[in-house]
Design a protein around this motif. Structure first.
Motif, PDB file in Angstrom:
ATOM      1  N   SER A   1      37.866  28.080  36.920  1.00 10.19           N
ATOM      2  CA  SER A   1      38.199  29.023  38.176  1.00 10.19           C
ATOM      3  C   SER A   1      36.841  28.966  39.180  1.00 10.19           C
ATOM      4  CB  SER A   1      38.185  30.663  37.560  1.00 10.19           C
ATOM      5  OG  SER A   1      37.121  30.999  37.009  1.00 10.19           O
ATOM      6  N   GLU A   2      35.556  28.694  38.573  1.00 10.09           N
ATOM      7  CA  GLU A   2      34.443  28.385  39.631  1.00 10.09           C
ATOM      8  C   GLU A   2      34.769  27.368  40.414  1.00 10.09           C
ATOM      9  OE1 GLU A   2      29.549  27.312  39.042  1.00 10.09           O
ATOM     10  OE2 GLU A   2      30.782  27.739  37.355  1.00 10.09           O
ATOM     11  N   GLN A   3      35.219  26.269  39.831  1.00 13.44           N
ATOM     12  CA  GLN A   3      35.432  25.077  40.659  1.00 13.44           C
ATOM     13  C   GLN A   3      36.729  25.450  41.895  1.00 13.44           C
ATOM     14  OE1 GLN A   3      36.727  21.594  38.534  1.00 13.44           O
ATOM     15  NE2 GLN A   3      37.360  20.333  40.372  1.00 13.44           N
TER      16      GLN A   3
ATOM     17  N   VAL B   1      37.507  26.813  47.879  1.00 14.56           N
ATOM     18  CA  VAL B   1      38.136  27.625  48.887  1.00 14.56           C
ATOM     19  C   VAL B   1      37.333  28.466  49.585  1.00 14.56           C
ATOM     20  CG1 VAL B   1      40.248  27.482  47.623  1.00 14.56           C
ATOM     21  CG2 VAL B   1      38.940  29.455  47.095  1.00 14.56           C
ATOM     22  N   ARG B   2      36.065  28.838  49.067  1.00 16.26           N
ATOM     23  CA  ARG B   2      35.159  29.802  49.877  1.00 16.26           C
ATOM     24  C   ARG B   2      34.576  29.351  51.194  1.00 16.26           C
ATOM     25  NH1 ARG B   2      29.787  29.934  45.910  1.00 16.26           N
ATOM     26  NH2 ARG B   2      29.056  27.993  46.248  1.00 16.26           N
ATOM     27  N   ASP B   3      34.579  28.191  51.239  1.00 13.70           N
ATOM     28  CA  ASP B   3      33.758  27.893  52.681  1.00 13.70           C
ATOM     29  C   ASP B   3      34.896  28.113  54.019  1.00 13.70           C
ATOM     30  OD1 ASP B   3      35.956  25.984  51.998  1.00 13.70           O
ATOM     31  OD2 ASP B   3      34.845  24.153  52.293  1.00 13.70           O
TER      32      ASP B   3
ATOM     33  N   ASP C   1      27.669  34.086  44.821  1.00 19.53           N
ATOM     34  CA  ASP C   1      27.723  33.245  43.439  1.00 19.53           C
ATOM     35  C   ASP C   1      29.139  33.524  42.944  1.00 19.53           C
ATOM     36  OD1 ASP C   1      25.182  32.884  43.318  1.00 19.53           O
ATOM     37  OD2 ASP C   1      24.545  34.687  42.467  1.00 19.53           O
ATOM     38  N   PRO C   2      29.719  32.648  42.224  1.00 15.84           N
ATOM     39  CA  PRO C   2      30.992  32.901  41.703  1.00 15.84           C
ATOM     40  C   PRO C   2      31.176  33.806  40.451  1.00 15.84           C
ATOM     41  CG  PRO C   2      29.807  30.876  40.931  1.00 15.84           C
ATOM     42  CD  PRO C   2      28.918  31.361  41.685  1.00 15.84           C
ATOM     43  N   LYS C   3      30.580  34.974  40.908  1.00 15.30           N
ATOM     44  CA  LYS C   3      30.828  36.367  39.984  1.00 15.30           C
ATOM     45  C   LYS C   3      31.651  37.253  40.518  1.00 15.30           C
ATOM     46  CE  LYS C   3      26.975  35.033  37.320  1.00 15.30           C
ATOM     47  NZ  LYS C   3      25.389  35.444  36.665  1.00 15.30           N
ATOM     48  N   TRP C   4      32.585  37.733  39.704  1.00 14.99           N
ATOM     49  CA  TRP C   4      33.461  38.867  40.479  1.00 14.99           C
ATOM     50  C   TRP C   4      32.341  40.207  41.330  1.00 14.99           C
ATOM     51  CZ3 TRP C   4      38.013  39.232  42.197  1.00 14.99           C
ATOM     52  CH2 TRP C   4      38.556  40.272  42.455  1.00 14.99           C
ATOM     53  N   VAL C   5      31.367  40.547  40.213  1.00 14.09           N
ATOM     54  CA  VAL C   5      30.297  41.502  40.613  1.00 14.09           C
ATOM     55  C   VAL C   5      29.678  41.080  41.871  1.00 14.09           C
ATOM     56  CG1 VAL C   5      28.442  40.489  39.302  1.00 14.09           C
ATOM     57  CG2 VAL C   5      28.682  43.091  40.004  1.00 14.09           C
ATOM     58  N   SER C   6      29.322  39.947  42.240  1.00 17.99           N
ATOM     59  CA  SER C   6      28.905  39.525  43.229  1.00 17.99           C
ATOM     60  C   SER C   6      29.731  39.237  44.701  1.00 17.99           C
ATOM     61  CB  SER C   6      28.035  37.803  43.037  1.00 17.99           C
ATOM     62  OG  SER C   6      27.271  37.790  42.021  1.00 17.99           O
TER      63      SER C   6
ATOM     64  N   HIS D   1      34.875  36.562  32.882  1.00 17.13           N
ATOM     65  CA  HIS D   1      34.872  35.043  32.568  1.00 17.13           C
ATOM     66  C   HIS D   1      35.964  34.473  33.735  1.00 17.13           C
ATOM     67  CE1 HIS D   1      34.989  31.178  30.793  1.00 17.13           C
ATOM     68  NE2 HIS D   1      36.105  31.099  30.634  1.00 17.13           N
ATOM     69  N   LEU D   2      37.300  35.029  33.580  1.00 17.70           N
ATOM     70  CA  LEU D   2      38.151  34.332  34.530  1.00 17.70           C
ATOM     71  C   LEU D   2      37.948  34.622  35.748  1.00 17.70           C
ATOM     72  CD1 LEU D   2      41.414  35.996  32.630  1.00 17.70           C
ATOM     73  CD2 LEU D   2      40.907  33.420  33.017  1.00 17.70           C
ATOM     74  N   PHE D   3      37.060  35.481  36.285  1.00 16.58           N
ATOM     75  CA  PHE D   3      36.846  35.542  37.865  1.00 16.58           C
ATOM     76  C   PHE D   3      35.304  35.870  38.006  1.00 16.58           C
ATOM     77  CE2 PHE D   3      40.660  38.203  36.679  1.00 16.58           C
ATOM     78  CZ  PHE D   3      41.542  37.263  37.304  1.00 16.58           C
ATOM     79  N   PHE D   4      34.502  34.831  38.367  1.00 21.92           N
ATOM     80  CA  PHE D   4      35.047  33.182  38.307  1.00 21.92           C
ATOM     81  C   PHE D   4      33.959  32.607  37.466  1.00 21.92           C
ATOM     82  CE2 PHE D   4      36.877  35.145  42.064  1.00 21.92           C
ATOM     83  CZ  PHE D   4      38.438  34.870  41.902  1.00 21.92           C
ATOM     84  N   GLU D   5      33.467  32.968  36.365  1.00 19.22           N
ATOM     85  CA  GLU D   5      32.548  32.240  35.553  1.00 19.22           C
ATOM     86  C   GLU D   5      33.002  31.076  34.926  1.00 19.22           C
ATOM     87  OE1 GLU D   5      30.256  35.316  33.323  1.00 19.22           O
ATOM     88  OE2 GLU D   5      30.307  36.623  35.108  1.00 19.22           O
TER      89      GLU D   5
END
Length: 249
Positions: A136-138, A143-145, A153-158, A128-132
């Protein structure tokens, strides 16, 4: 030293040693060459090698299967405190509230003890924290751009999956991506702890500013090989050509 115990062409063991250590009686027929320098050796299996603390450790240490994601976490010019936190996340060792409350089932009836302090909408956990988490998703999407991870996807596994497919890359963009992931995870975890222990909060915009400044300051201290791609990459971070160095390669 062997010379201290071998004199007049015979072994001068203390008499009590022969009773305590019978194996030394088997050395009586051995005559060391007194013209050679003594050497301290270590037996590793069937091999005799020069003794050192490193060789002893390599023999006695417990060997585990090599981790394939190690270079995502630990790499040259990483930020150590960020790398350590990412290592904890990869091993799912952070003390998130869902993990802590497993030790006390009675508190699970109180959702306030389980709730994420960033979004107040779900359980405080690694995934959940990273980044669901909406908060944290916002932050991550803001910053990812700065890297090539806009479509991840904003998921740690992704995110880890994306990094793993580029794990052998030597590109500066991959270095920056790892820095950004570490800085984002670290700052999110800091914010979560500040809310939990200090009752202090910051908006997503302030978190993003901290992340981008941290990575930018780090990049300003790194010397890159000059090329158009690196120049373009650093330009996104507001860093001029002085951060590049021509090593003649």
């Amino acid at each position: 030293m062997v010379a201290d115990i071998f004199r007049d062409n015979s072994w001068a063991w203390p008499s009590s040693w022969r009773d305590l250590f019978p194996a030394i009686n088997q050395l009586d027929h051995i005559r060391p060459d007194q013209n050679k320098q003594d050497r301290l050796l270590w037996k590793d299996g069937d091999k005799l090698i020069d003794y050192s603390s490193a060789t002893v450790w390599d023999t006695i240490r417990v060997r585990e299967q090599e981790i394939n994601w190690v270079s995502i976490v630990w790499f040259p010019q990483c930020i150590p405190r960020h790398a350590f936190l990412v290592w904890l996340i990869m091993r799912r060792k952070l003390l998130t509230r869902d993990k802590i409350l497993k030790w006390d089932f009675s508190r699970r009836k109180n959702m306030n003890m389980m709730c994420c302090l960033l979004c107040y909408a779900d359980v405080d956990s690694h995934d959940h924290l990273f980044f669901e988490c909406k908060f944290s998703e916002q932050v991550w999407k803001s910053v990812r751009d700065k890297t090539d991870m806009v479509d991840v996807d904003p998921k740690w596994v992704s995110i880890i999956g994306w990094l793993m497919t580029r794990i052998r890359s030597k590109k500066a963009s991959f270095y920056v991506a790892r820095l950004l992931v570490g800085a984002t995870a670290y700052t999110i975890w800091q914010e979560r702890n500040a809310r939990l222990f200090k009752n202090q909060t910051r908006p997503p915009e302030a978190i993003c500013e901290v992340i981008l400044k941290t990575v930018r300051y780090k990049l300003m201290g790194v010397k890159f090989k000059p090329c158009a791609n690196v120049k373009s990459l650093l330009g996104k971070w507001g860093i001029d050509d002085a951060a590049m160095i021509d090593d003649g390669g």
